[in-house]
Motif scaffolding. Sequence first.
Motif, PDB file in Angstrom:
ATOM      1  N   VAL A 128       0.872  -1.181   0.000  1.00  0.00           N
ATOM      2  CA  VAL A 128       0.000   0.000   0.000  1.00  0.00           C
ATOM      3  C   VAL A 128       0.914   1.238   0.000  1.00  0.00           C
ATOM      4  O   VAL A 128       1.209   1.823   1.049  1.00  0.00           O
ATOM      5  N   PRO A 129       1.407   1.617  -1.182  1.00  0.00           N
ATOM      6  CA  PRO A 129       2.387   2.713  -1.274  1.00  0.00           C
ATOM      7  C   PRO A 129       1.726   4.081  -1.114  1.00  0.00           C
ATOM      8  O   PRO A 129       0.652   4.325  -1.665  1.00  0.00           O
ATOM      9  N   THR A 130       2.391   4.967  -0.384  1.00  0.00           N
ATOM     10  CA  THR A 130       1.810   6.283  -0.089  1.00  0.00           C
ATOM     11  C   THR A 130       2.671   7.440  -0.601  1.00  0.00           C
ATOM     12  O   THR A 130       2.503   8.575  -0.150  1.00  0.00           O
ATOM     13  N   THR A 131       3.633   7.155  -1.477  1.00  0.00           N
ATOM     14  CA  THR A 131       4.399   8.222  -2.127  1.00  0.00           C
ATOM     15  C   THR A 131       4.364   7.972  -3.634  1.00  0.00           C
ATOM     16  O   THR A 131       4.120   6.836  -4.070  1.00  0.00           O
ATOM     17  N   VAL A 132       4.657   9.003  -4.401  1.00  0.00           N
ATOM     18  CA  VAL A 132       4.695   8.825  -5.858  1.00  0.00           C
ATOM     19  C   VAL A 132       5.742   7.770  -6.213  1.00  0.00           C
ATOM     20  O   VAL A 132       5.506   6.859  -7.020  1.00  0.00           O
ATOM     21  N   LEU A 133       6.900   7.887  -5.582  1.00  0.00           N
ATOM     22  CA  LEU A 133       7.996   6.973  -5.893  1.00  0.00           C
ATOM     23  C   LEU A 133       7.596   5.518  -5.657  1.00  0.00           C
ATOM     24  O   LEU A 133       7.846   4.637  -6.478  1.00  0.00           O
ATOM     25  N   ALA A 134       6.943   5.272  -4.522  1.00  0.00           N
ATOM     26  CA  ALA A 134       6.559   3.894  -4.214  1.00  0.00           C
ATOM     27  C   ALA A 134       5.426   3.428  -5.129  1.00  0.00           C
ATOM     28  O   ALA A 134       5.379   2.272  -5.529  1.00  0.00           O
ATOM     29  N   ALA A 176       6.204  18.470  -0.205  1.00  0.00           N
ATOM     30  CA  ALA A 176       6.442  18.844  -1.604  1.00  0.00           C
ATOM     31  C   ALA A 176       7.743  18.232  -2.129  1.00  0.00           C
ATOM     32  O   ALA A 176       7.824  17.793  -3.285  1.00  0.00           O
ATOM     33  N   ARG A 177       8.753  18.176  -1.277  1.00  0.00           N
ATOM     34  CA  ARG A 177      10.042  17.644  -1.736  1.00  0.00           C
ATOM     35  C   ARG A 177       9.910  16.161  -2.129  1.00  0.00           C
ATOM     36  O   ARG A 177      10.513  15.710  -3.109  1.00  0.00           O
ATOM     37  N   GLU A 178       9.122  15.413  -1.349  1.00  0.00           N
ATOM     38  CA  GLU A 178       8.908  13.987  -1.659  1.00  0.00           C
ATOM     39  C   GLU A 178       8.148  13.818  -2.972  1.00  0.00           C
ATOM     40  O   GLU A 178       8.439  12.932  -3.765  1.00  0.00           O
ATOM     41  N   LEU A 179       7.159  14.680  -3.141  1.00  0.00           N
ATOM     42  CA  LEU A 179       6.350  14.604  -4.366  1.00  0.00           C
ATOM     43  C   LEU A 179       7.235  14.850  -5.590  1.00  0.00           C
ATOM     44  O   LEU A 179       7.202  14.099  -6.585  1.00  0.00           O
ATOM     45  N   ARG A 180       8.063  15.894  -5.504  1.00  0.00           N
ATOM     46  CA  ARG A 180       8.954  16.209  -6.636  1.00  0.00           C
ATOM     47  C   ARG A 180       9.938  15.065  -6.882  1.00  0.00           C
ATOM     48  O   ARG A 180      10.206  14.700  -8.027  1.00  0.00           O
ATOM     49  N   ALA A 181      10.458  14.516  -5.776  1.00  0.00           N
ATOM     50  CA  ALA A 181      11.447  13.434  -5.925  1.00  0.00           C
ATOM     51  C   ALA A 181      10.813  12.241  -6.654  1.00  0.00           C
ATOM     52  O   ALA A 181      11.439  11.613  -7.512  1.00  0.00           O
ATOM     53  N   GLY A 182       9.561  11.942  -6.324  1.00  0.00           N
ATOM     54  CA  GLY A 182       8.882  10.823  -6.981  1.00  0.00           C
ATOM     55  C   GLY A 182       8.720  11.046  -8.474  1.00  0.00           C
ATOM     56  O   GLY A 182       8.706  10.093  -9.268  1.00  0.00           O
ATOM     57  N   MET A 183       8.625  12.314  -8.863  1.00  0.00           N
ATOM     58  CA  MET A 183       8.454  12.606 -10.295  1.00  0.00           C
ATOM     59  C   MET A 183       9.662  12.157 -11.114  1.00  0.00           C
ATOM     60  O   MET A 183       9.557  11.941 -12.327  1.00  0.00           O
ATOM     61  N   ALA A 184      10.813  12.014 -10.464  1.00  0.00           N
ATOM     62  CA  ALA A 184      11.992  11.554 -11.217  1.00  0.00           C
ATOM     63  C   ALA A 184      11.733  10.169 -11.803  1.00  0.00           C
ATOM     64  O   ALA A 184      12.115   9.885 -12.948  1.00  0.00           O
ATOM     65  N   GLU A 185      11.064   9.298 -11.037  1.00  0.00           N
ATOM     66  CA  GLU A 185      10.791   7.941 -11.558  1.00  0.00           C
ATOM     67  C   GLU A 185       9.739   7.987 -12.665  1.00  0.00           C
ATOM     68  O   GLU A 185       9.752   7.172 -13.581  1.00  0.00           O
ATOM     69  N   VAL A 186       8.812   8.942 -12.571  1.00  0.00           N
ATOM     70  CA  VAL A 186       7.809   9.111 -13.623  1.00  0.00           C
ATOM     71  C   VAL A 186       8.509   9.580 -14.905  1.00  0.00           C
ATOM     72  O   VAL A 186       8.292   9.035 -16.001  1.00  0.00           O
TER      73      VAL A 186
END
Length: 360
Positions: A128-134, A176-186
Amino acid sequence: MTTMRITVDVAAPYDVVIGRGVLDDVDAWLPDTAARRAAVVTTAPVEEHHAAAVTAGLRAAGLDVHVRQVPDGEAAKSLDVLGQLYDWLAAIPLARTDLVVGLGGGAVTDLAGFVAATWHRGVPVLQVPTTVLAQVDAAVGGKTGINLAAGKNLVGAFHQPLAVVADTATLDTLPARELRAGMAEVIKCGFIRDPRILDRIERDPAAALDPAGEVLPDLIHRAVAVKAQIVAADTHEHGERALLNYGHTLGHALETLTGYARYRHGEAVGIGMRFAALVSEWSGVADAGLHDRTTAILADVGLPTVCDPVDSDEVFAVMARDKKVRDGLRLVLCERPGVARVAALDRAVLERALARVRHP
Ligand code: GLY
């Protein structure tokens, strides 16, 4: 907003369910299981926001639910924390048919997946991932593991989940920093397979970062589709799956050399993609323009494009220990957005690219 489902077509196929509010129906997405107990691995902030809904859903499925907090971030992926989890599972006691649940970001889903892979030689895991990256990467595809001082994910196992429940509403409370970081994988998925991802982000970067809008869930769906396709074709990374490591060879080295404390994983991967784009151009694999487009899209979503000063001998020593490096220096390169491949390279071109992405 609609709920989207993508099937990951591995030996035991499973669904990734993506949508707003899907976490409130965890019992509906949990496939038939003989489990009687569930061991939920999570962190303090995630427990505060989301554990009540998940535990209620697991109880509605008839499970006796146990919850355990682990440290936030990469600190969770250690031998110490792993040992504490084994003691906890023994105390529950969690039987071979029972369920582990990974509720949190990529570090939690990696750790929970590895605990599940090794407890009683393998028990089922619900992610049950709760970040964009996960949601787009760590929780999908069955790679699990922990870190050692010598490198990231050096101890691990392939262990596919029963299902992945990715609630985009959990991103509302993500820093916000976590959200942006997850965008790298996108963005990575855009460069290696689906360039429409890049077009959508470039058209409206603010919308791409808004969990309440339509664009970010669509990007997550597209990125998961890329990952599902690649994992189904090469589950155990004998070939094509290595493409998912675009930007990761330098990224992992930067994370390792800074003790996993300086960069979020996606930030390091973003710098790694800029490095890989330069190498792609300079080695003649890509036409001019790839590097500029990479730098611009990273900046569009607020990701760093340069790293702090690092010693290149240290970087090369860590890169040489990387699991993906075989027979000398090999790197995932991008030919053009949507097409990537692995190539062997001279150290000189890598040195030159490192000098360019590093602060002097
Ligand atoms: N994160 C890369 C992979 O799952 O293969």
